[in-house]
Design an enzyme around this catalytic site. Structure first.
Site, PDB file in Angstrom:
ATOM      1  N   LEU A  35       0.849  -1.206   0.000  1.00 30.61           N
ATOM      2  CA  LEU A  35       0.000   0.000   0.000  1.00 30.61           C
ATOM      3  C   LEU A  35       0.881   1.253   0.000  1.00 30.61           C
ATOM      4  CD1 LEU A  35      -2.877  -1.200   2.365  1.00 30.61           C
ATOM      5  CD2 LEU A  35      -2.891  -1.068  -0.132  1.00 30.61           C
ATOM      6  N   GLU A 122       9.569  -2.385 -21.578  1.00 35.62           N
ATOM      7  CA  GLU A 122      10.647  -1.390 -21.453  1.00 35.62           C
ATOM      8  C   GLU A 122      12.015  -2.036 -21.238  1.00 35.62           C
ATOM      9  OE1 GLU A 122       9.965   2.138 -19.193  1.00 35.62           O
ATOM     10  OE2 GLU A 122       7.840   2.201 -19.694  1.00 35.62           O
ATOM     11  N   TYR A 147      14.004   2.588 -13.840  1.00 41.12           N
ATOM     12  CA  TYR A 147      12.849   1.683 -13.731  1.00 41.12           C
ATOM     13  C   TYR A 147      13.056   0.442 -14.594  1.00 41.12           C
ATOM     14  CZ  TYR A 147       8.363  -0.368 -15.090  1.00 41.12           C
ATOM     15  OH  TYR A 147       7.357  -1.259 -15.390  1.00 41.12           O
ATOM     16  N   GLN A 191      -4.009  13.174 -18.180  1.00 40.45           N
ATOM     17  CA  GLN A 191      -4.618  14.138 -19.117  1.00 40.45           C
ATOM     18  C   GLN A 191      -6.129  14.220 -18.887  1.00 40.45           C
ATOM     19  OE1 GLN A 191      -2.128  15.551 -20.121  1.00 40.45           O
ATOM     20  NE2 GLN A 191      -0.648  13.875 -20.008  1.00 40.45           N
ATOM     21  N   ARG A 211       3.762   4.735 -28.116  1.00 45.39           N
ATOM     22  CA  ARG A 211       3.508   3.656 -27.165  1.00 45.39           C
ATOM     23  C   ARG A 211       2.486   2.706 -27.797  1.00 45.39           C
ATOM     24  NH1 ARG A 211       7.505   5.584 -25.672  1.00 45.39           N
ATOM     25  NH2 ARG A 211       8.160   6.255 -23.594  1.00 45.39           N
ATOM     26  N   ASP A 269      10.660  17.740 -21.606  1.00 43.72           N
ATOM     27  CA  ASP A 269      10.672  16.322 -21.960  1.00 43.72           C
ATOM     28  C   ASP A 269      11.292  15.487 -20.831  1.00 43.72           C
ATOM     29  OD1 ASP A 269      10.239  14.090 -23.477  1.00 43.72           O
ATOM     30  OD2 ASP A 269      11.462  14.715 -25.172  1.00 43.72           O
ATOM     31  N   HIS A 273      14.142   9.882 -22.689  1.00 48.01           N
ATOM     32  CA  HIS A 273      12.799   9.432 -23.097  1.00 48.01           C
ATOM     33  C   HIS A 273      12.835   8.379 -24.212  1.00 48.01           C
ATOM     34  CE1 HIS A 273       8.450  11.147 -23.833  1.00 48.01           C
ATOM     35  NE2 HIS A 273       8.470   9.823 -23.676  1.00 48.01           N
TER      36      HIS A 273
END
Ligand code: NAD
Ligand code: DAU
Length: 331
Positions: A35, A122, A147, A191, A211, A269, A273
């Site tokens: 959590l 990724e 990540y 968004q 993506r 950006d 990226h």
């Protein structure tokens, strides 16, 4: 089946738990979730009577040993997942993603329990923006961010435990998910909720990055198929062949919400990226007969927008803090 679902209070895990309760009422489900900021009890509220939720860390060896000893299979979603957060502070990513997976592997090794490890496309790095190449099960690992490097490390541990100790595990690497209960730090919910709260949407750079979007229920139906029928030690790529540039997705959201398609801001950006992700799902389709159900992106996006419009009680307590963090980074 007695299932242990790690990270089952997060976006994909909670949807997995909800669909498993609906479609496999014979299964017994225990969720292990720390959590963190990304987990929420309320994402499991619709199934709270059918599921046991244990609050704890997947890197807590004693707790994990106890829970694994009492299950038939583990589906391992728990992870730190947001690239921008990893760029600001990689440390929790190493803890949860690498040490957490190591801890789980030691427990499934000891108790002879089946593991399905959830990973990401990724780990393969990125593809040329204009090319037609797609990731396959044999694409070399080439992660770009803290990540994706931590997820790649976790995948490598799983592969090593399969080979060295004969652990019964499968891995899936999926593309970008969308749907209900996704945290408002992520692209599509950010968004949508920006528009719902009177803010302007924020696009990183030019928005040319691509993506490969998949509805969360399709990701989870593939996970279930692999759990039930996957070959031990195998890796499967999950994708719905739905590549879109970020600007195209943003303008679809604006159109579906009745806004001017140019009513957004270009912001700083992301460092490093990744340009483009694309999955070749042929193996999953040909070997396990899996196909996605949500094949009309506009319809699935409209339903997702409706879910955020109808469930402000779930996301609005998180929204201001997320936007404050982004504002500090010029995003
Ligand atoms: P999320 O951030 O929404 O949820 C992650 C969950 O894991 C949260 O409930 C959090 O509390 C829990 N967690 C984090 N660290 C933990 C720890 N140490 N111990 C126990 N629980 C912990 O993430 P998500 O988007 O649902 O992603 C789930 C999995 O799917 C991750 O492994 C991610 O890498 C993978 N994945 C995500 C996507 C995507 O588009 N979101 C695509 C492919 C793969
Ligand atoms: O590909 C699978 C991965 O998808 C998962 O492994 C990750 O856990 C998940 O977070 C997601 O990673 P991305 O970095 O692709 O997703 P994110 O939602 O952060 O961003 C999607 C794209 O949109 C990316 O190119 C960055 C861009 N973006 C993102 C945000 C939050 C924007 O343009 N504006 C934004 O406000």
């Amino acid at each position: 089946m007695r299932l242990l679902v790690t990270g089952g209070a997060g976006f994909i895990g909670a949807n997995f738990v909800q669909s498993t309760v609906r479609e496999h009422p014979e299964d017994e489900i225990t969720v292990l979730d720390a959590l963190t900021y990304a987990g929420s009890r309320t994402a499991l509220a619709p199934v709270e009577d059918a599921v046991e939720l244990v609050e704890g860390d997947v890197a807590d060896a004693a707790l994990v040993d106890k829970l694994v000893s009492a299950c038939d299979a583990v589906v391992h979603f728990a992870a730190e997942t947001h690239v921008d957060n990893a760029l600001s502070d990689p440390s929790p990513f190493l803890h949860s993603n690498v040490m957490g997976t190591f801890t789980l592997l030691e427990a499934v090794r000891k108790h002879g329990v089946r593991l399905h490890h959830i990973s990401t496309d990724e780990v393969y790095g990125d593809l040329d923006l204009d090319g037609s190449e797609r990731f396959t099960e044999t694409t070399p690992y080439n992660p770009s961010s803290p990540y994706s490097a931590s997820k790649a490390g976790a995948d490598m541990l799983v592969r090593a435990w399969v080979r060295s100790y004969g652990v019964r595990a499968t891995i899936s690497n999926c593309s970008n998910n969308f749907g209900p209960y996704q945290h408002v730090e992520k692209f599509i919910p950010r968004q949508v909720t920006n528009i719902l709260t009177g803010r302007r949407p924020k696009l990183y750079g030019t928005g040319a990055n691509v993506r490969d979007w998949i509805h969360v229920d399709d990701h989870n139906s593939a996970v279930r198929r692999i759990l039930d029928q996957g070959g031990m030690g195998r890796t499967y790529l999950i994708g719905a062949s739905n590549e879109r540039s970020n600007i195209t997705v943003l303008q679809a959201i604006l159109r579906l919400m009745g806004r001017d398609p140019d009513d957004f801001d270009h912001v700083t950006d992301r460092a490093g990226h990744d340009l483009r992700y694309a999955i070749d799902p042929t193996v999953l389709r040909d070997e396990l007969g899996w196909t996605p159900a949500h094949t009309d992106f506009d319809d699935a996006l409209r339903a997702t927008i409706d879910w955020y419009r109808d469930n402000p009680q779930w996301w609005s307590p998180l929204k201001d803090a997320v936007e404050d963090r982004y504002a500090k980074r010029g995003q």
